[in-house]
Design an enzyme around this catalytic site. Sequence first.
Site, PDB file in Angstrom:
ATOM      1  N   GLU A 130       0.973  -1.118  -0.011  1.00  0.00           N
ATOM      2  CA  GLU A 130       0.350  -0.052  -0.113  1.00  0.00           C
ATOM      3  C   GLU A 130       1.025   1.274   0.097  1.00  0.00           C
ATOM      4  OE1 GLU A 130      -3.807   0.350  -0.063  1.00  0.00           O
ATOM      5  OE2 GLU A 130      -2.565  -0.828  -0.791  1.00  0.00           O
ATOM      6  N   THR A 183      -4.813   7.746  -5.464  1.00  0.00           N
ATOM      7  CA  THR A 183      -5.653   8.386  -3.956  1.00  0.00           C
ATOM      8  C   THR A 183      -4.544   9.006  -3.175  1.00  0.00           C
ATOM      9  OG1 THR A 183      -6.231   5.873  -4.280  1.00  0.00           O
ATOM     10  CG2 THR A 183      -5.073   6.336  -1.951  1.00  0.00           C
TER      11      THR A 183
END
Length: 311
Positions: A130, A183
């Site tokens: 991530e 994101t």
Amino acid sequence: MKNVTAFAPATVANVSCGFDILGFAVEEMGDKVTVSLSDTPGVRVVRIEGDGGRLPYETDKNTCSVALKAFAEHIGFEGGLEIELFKGLPLGSGMGSSAASSVAALEAANVLLGNPLEKKDLLPFAMKAEGVACGAEHADNVAPSLLGGFVLIRSYHPLDVTKLHVPKGLYCTLVHPHFELNTADSRSVLRQQVSLKDAIIQSGNIAGLVAGLFQEDMGLISRSLQDVIAEPSRSVLIPGFDEVKNAVKDIGALGVGISGSGPTTFILSPAQDVAYAAKEACLKVFEKIGLDVDIYVSAVNTKGTYVINKS
């Protein structure tokens, strides 16, 4: 065994008030990854489908290979692993696309190598992936994709993760407009400091949501699905968000929020019929806006990642 294929589900992160500390998994939607033993040492990505040619094959950039390299180093595995990724989730959707890829890869590799680690102990390697995907090693997507259900990350340092109770009948409607929101861009609009007043409100909502889940108190869950920190900044980036909120407020839905970093919006409902009513209301919203949209209705997935084939 020479290869294992695993599935990892899509997720809703943050769940309104729980920025970076709450998430839950959904049914059916997700990614599949096949991990195979290779005579060539090291981790390689050999096939990617469903991404439109956009995802990298470089092992230091692909979330699957980043996770597996960290996993292999941790367990002392010096052999070769080949990765085939089959994307079922759209990129930049706010449904945990990068998380599902790395989690499925880790589940497949762990089973292929004889389960050297418990499932929960795979989490740090997915978090490393991530960090590559969005610049932050957060766990609110990877933890529910790995473990299933609602998950609370009480602490990151040290990592302290716990599963929460999932009330019977709880359903989710996911509204994904055909619009991509990176994101990193979504995180960049967030305030770096919050007022004491907002911190108190947000803390109360987090505590109320957790209590509501365990008590199966739908009213308390509904009152707690309020975000005064991230949503005010992020919602302006998401087409149709305010219209969706208005459209479902009188049909019995528990609440509306941004799924992860967006642009997907989630609607929690106390029953399946309410979730489908929310879907119909949202279809009308986006028909009026003139923006194509995909809408999914799902129960909360309490299983998490799992193996679908091994040979």
